[in-house]
Design a protein around this motif. Structure first.
Motif, short mmCIF file in Angstrom:
data_model
loop_
_atom_site.label_atom_id
_atom_site.label_comp_id
_atom_site.label_asym_id
_atom_site.label_seq_id
_atom_site.Cartn_x
_atom_site.Cartn_y
_atom_site.Cartn_z
N LYS A 29 0.82 -0.97 0.13
CA LYS A 29 0.08 -0.05 0.14
C LYS A 29 0.85 1.43 0.10
O LYS A 29 0.62 2.26 -0.60
CB LYS A 29 -0.88 0.12 1.20
CG LYS A 29 -2.22 -0.80 0.97
CD LYS A 29 -2.89 -1.14 2.40
CE LYS A 29 -3.53 0.30 3.06
NZ LYS A 29 -4.31 0.17 4.08
N GLU A 30 1.98 1.30 0.93
CA GLU A 30 2.81 2.25 0.71
C GLU A 30 3.54 2.36 -0.52
O GLU A 30 3.77 3.53 -1.01
CB GLU A 30 3.78 2.15 2.01
CG GLU A 30 5.10 3.29 2.04
CD GLU A 30 4.33 4.61 2.18
OE1 GLU A 30 4.75 5.68 1.67
OE2 GLU A 30 3.16 4.93 2.91
N GLU A 32 2.38 1.70 -3.37
CA GLU A 32 1.49 2.07 -4.46
C GLU A 32 1.49 3.84 -4.26
O GLU A 32 1.32 4.42 -5.44
CB GLU A 32 -0.02 1.79 -4.01
CG GLU A 32 -0.10 0.13 -4.42
CD GLU A 32 -1.42 -0.11 -4.25
OE1 GLU A 32 -2.31 0.51 -3.81
OE2 GLU A 32 -1.43 -1.59 -4.37
N ARG A 33 1.54 4.30 -3.34
CA ARG A 33 1.65 5.74 -2.88
C ARG A 33 2.73 6.52 -3.68
O ARG A 33 2.42 7.83 -4.00
CB ARG A 33 1.58 6.15 -1.70
CG ARG A 33 0.36 5.81 -0.91
CD ARG A 33 0.43 6.23 0.70
NE ARG A 33 -0.60 5.88 1.41
CZ ARG A 33 -0.61 4.66 2.54
NH1 ARG A 33 0.59 4.17 2.57
NH2 ARG A 33 -1.75 4.32 3.05
N ASN A 98 7.69 6.76 6.33
CA ASN A 98 6.16 6.74 6.31
C ASN A 98 5.74 5.43 6.92
O ASN A 98 5.00 5.62 7.68
CB ASN A 98 5.76 6.81 4.89
CG ASN A 98 5.96 8.12 4.21
OD1 ASN A 98 6.25 9.19 5.07
ND2 ASN A 98 5.83 8.30 3.03
#
Length: 241
Positions: A29-30, A32-33, A98
């Motif tokens: 998910k990170e 993808e950001r 992050n």
């Protein structure tokens, strides 16, 4: 005459709460950001390798080697993504930073359904509660955002203590904070060695939480094992009579 219980110590991860998604899913998910598309299974395997490597080379967040929890975890994250062919240093640092801070968010954690009721029940019995956890300094914030922090009189993390379970020293530190003999203290955790054996080695009433029936161990008497925290209060009441 049997000592009366006055304190209950708690492990946290996989005892009171658990990570909501797999590491591979969280890390993807990170990724993808920042515009990357990675395979969660590949990331999961890379993480396990990086985590084992760092744990071996820099035990307990590398405290004795000049590291801290944040630098240790960021190293694990960078190594994980590097194994998945992400090589841009700036990108690796951004994702590592992050992810370290994102794990303080409540949405990344799932509190077990029986946790809050068990903590409240302990308090209603007049018991004081503390935490003994192999965790970094984010633990206080995680417990706060998950609505659990107010139940505890103190937290001892392995990062702050400078020593990790299964060293009995971390339990000795907890007993100092409790200010009572070990016979007046119980400890609840899901790990056979770290929680059950080590707490009992210093005289604490160690209980093994076996949510998934994986601990079929002949040296753990049935009365020392619970399958959910719903079984905890009757056990505690027996030891307070």
């Amino acid at each position: 005459m049997r000592a009366r219980l006055s304190w209950v110590l708690w492990d946290v991860k996989d005892t009171l709460l658990k990570v909501r998604l797999s590491v591979g899913e969280q890390y993807c998910k990170e990724a993808e950001r920042v515009g990357l598309s990675l395979n969660p299974l590949e990331v999961d395997a890379a993480f396990r390798h990086a985590y084992r490597n760092y744990s071996r080379r820099y035990p307990n967040y590398g405290i004795s080697q000049g590291l801290d929890g944040q630098s240790w975890w960021m190293g694990v994250v960078r190594d994980t993504f590097f194994q998945c062919r992400v090589q841009d240093p700036a990108l690796l640092n951004t994702m590592a930073y992050n992810l370290y801070h994102n794990f303080c968010n409540a949405e990344n954690w799932e509190v077990f359904p029986d946790s809050k009721k068990a903590l409240e029940g302990c308090c209603s019995l007049g018991l004081k509660l503390g935490v003994v956890s192999n965790f970094d300094s984010r633990l206080e914030e995680i417990l706060r955002v998950c609505g659990l922090l107010s139940h505890f009189s103190f937290l001892i993390t392995s990062e702050v203590a400078g020593v990790a379970k299964p060293s009995p020293v971390i339990f000795d530190q907890a007993l100092q904070k409790c200010g009572v003999p070990a016979a007046c203290v119980a400890h609840i955790g899901d790990h056979y060695v770290n929680d059950y054996l080590t707490s009992r080695s210093v005289g604490i009433h160690g209980l093994l939480l076996d949510r998934y029936g994986k601990h079929n161990l002949p040296d753990v008497p049935r009365e020392h094992r619970i399958s959910s925290l719903e079984e905890l209060l009757p056990w505690l009441q027996q030891h307070m009579d």
